[in-house]
Design a protein around this motif. Structure first.
Motif: not given
Ligand code: AMP
Length: 413
Positions: A53, A56, A261-262, A287, A289-290, A292-293
């Motif tokens: 996750r 990515g 991806d992050y 990064y 959004g990481l 939270e992802e």
């Protein structure tokens, strides 16, 4: 008998290389520490899904390069291929968002990727990694880039150039990828087969192509840096202005797509001018959004990783200074116990002390003293003599306290 060898893509670190490596980590810790980055450690293996996750699912790392295994309870675990996912997991797990932000940390240790080994590329390698979580302030992006440049300078890695870009938000990127795909579809005939095969899933890869036709198409392709939202463009402009103010040169490289991806907004990479095929010394980016992802609260972050082995390759074999050494030798091997105790006393007084421990002749012992770089050799026989290796003078000491005094005099010279 089977001859054992280190596993493919792994290396034994022998002295004096091991000492050079420790020294590099020390330099990094010192530079980062002065900017408020604290050491931190996370485990070498984690839940496989964290990397799937975090890094990515469509990246090369997750698709091809992870060392994954099952524990006895059937849980899937993976040797960490990078540091940011683990640090972000720890940030969430320990509620570090409640600490004063940003949380600035650094770590160094082994990482694992199942890649084809070659010069500067291993399956177990060592990274120094720095991260700042909890703020999207552009001074953090610029600070981290400058700190990495300072570490390279202090480590003597030689000339390198800095590639810099901004990827914007995932939404900007998704729109851009659609635009790029449409652009490439309209020119499919001019592209290499490989790029055409990847058009659907990863059109960005076309920027890396060696194929002349593809390169010509890419030279005129739309660029992500020209599609950023006003907010992202302002953030990027501020990062650049800060680097300009600090006098660090960089080149905007719109083709810089890092293999994870992050990333959002800032991405960068230092490329050594001394190394060949594997020339990336270190790189990283933002990064936002990481965390939270991975199930945490919305938390921006920025960081980098640098390869220790590549840094040492680029720095070359410049010799490390050894602490001044006292060598204890024996004209009479029967004095071994006295020498053993004397070595301990001198070490407690702060000196680096080596003694004869392999039964050499007295001549062999003097050679050994030279090899270890002794500034003083103590010779134990019927008497105790202290030889100053620089001046060649040799004096008799009546007590261990006198030996210590003479060593101190020689050290101060
Ligand atoms: P990355 O996380 O791929 O950006 O890697 C950061 C840095 O780690 C690179 O710039 C290299 O210096 C180093 N590195 C990455 N992969 C390897 C590898 N397989 N072997 C040696 N060093 C590596």
């Amino acid at each position: 008998m089977k001859k054992f060898q280190a596993a493919r893509g792994t290396v034994d670190v022998l002295p004096p290389d091991a000492r050079r490596r420790l020294r590099l980590v020390e330099i990094a810790g010192d530079v980062l520490g002065r900017a408020g980055y604290e050491p931190m450690e996370t485990p070498v293996f984690e839940d496989t899904e964290l990397f799937a996750r975090g890094v990515g699912p469509s990246t090369d790392i997750v698709q091809k390069e992870m060392f994954t295994f099952e524990d006895k309870a059937g849980r899937s675990l993976t040797l960490r291929p990078e540091a940011t996912a683990g640090i972000s997991r720890a940030y969430i797990e320990h509620g570090m968002h409640k600490l004063p932000q940003p949380v600035k940390v650094w770590t160094a240790g082994p990482f694992f990727r199942h890649e084809a080994p070659q010069a500067g590329r291993f399956r177990q390698f060592t990274q120094i990694d720095a991260e700042a979580l909890g703020s999207d302030d552009p001074t953090l992006d610029a600070e981290l880039i400058l700190l990495l440049a300072e570490i390279f300078e202090k480590a003597g890695t030689g000339p390198s150039h800095l590639r810099l870009s901004s990827l914007g938000t995932p939404e900007t990127r998704a729109d851009y990828v659609d635009e790029l795909r449409t652009y490439l579809r309209a020119r499919e005939g001019e592209l290499s087969e490989e790029v055409r095969g990847r058009l659907e899933h990863n059109p960005l890869r076309a920027f890396d192509a060696d194929h002349p036709g593809t390169q010509a198409v890419m030279a005129a392709a739309p660029r992500l840096v020209d599609r950023l939202t006003t907010e992202d463009a302002d953030h990027f402009a501020e990062v650049r202005a800060l680097l300009d103010a600090a006098g660090l040169a960089y080149e905007i490289d719109a083709t810089l797509v890092r293999g994870l991806d992050y990333y959002t907004r800032t991405v960068f990479e230092f490329v050594s001018e001394r190394l060949g095929a594997q020339a990336a010394l270190g790189g990283g980016g933002r990064y936002d959004g990481l965390v939270e992802e991975l199930g945490g609260p919305p938390t921006p972050g920025v960081g980098w990783a640098a390869g220790l082995e590549r840094m040492l390759l680029a720095a070359g074999d410049e010799d490390l200074e050894r602490a001044p050494t006292v060598f204890i030798s024996y004209a009479d091997p029967g004095r071994a116990r006295a020498g053993f105790v004397l070595a301990r006393e001198l070490r407690q007084a702060g000196y680096r002390v080596e003694s004869e421990q392999a039964g050499r002749s007295l001549k062999g012992q003097f050679k050994q003293a030279d090899r270890v770089g002794a500034f003083v050799t103590v010779i134990l026989g019927d008497s105790i003599e202290v030889k100053d290796m620089d001046t060649g003078t040799q004096r008799v000491a009546d007590t261990p306290a006198e030996v210590l005094e003479m060593v101190r005099e020689a050290a101060e010279r």
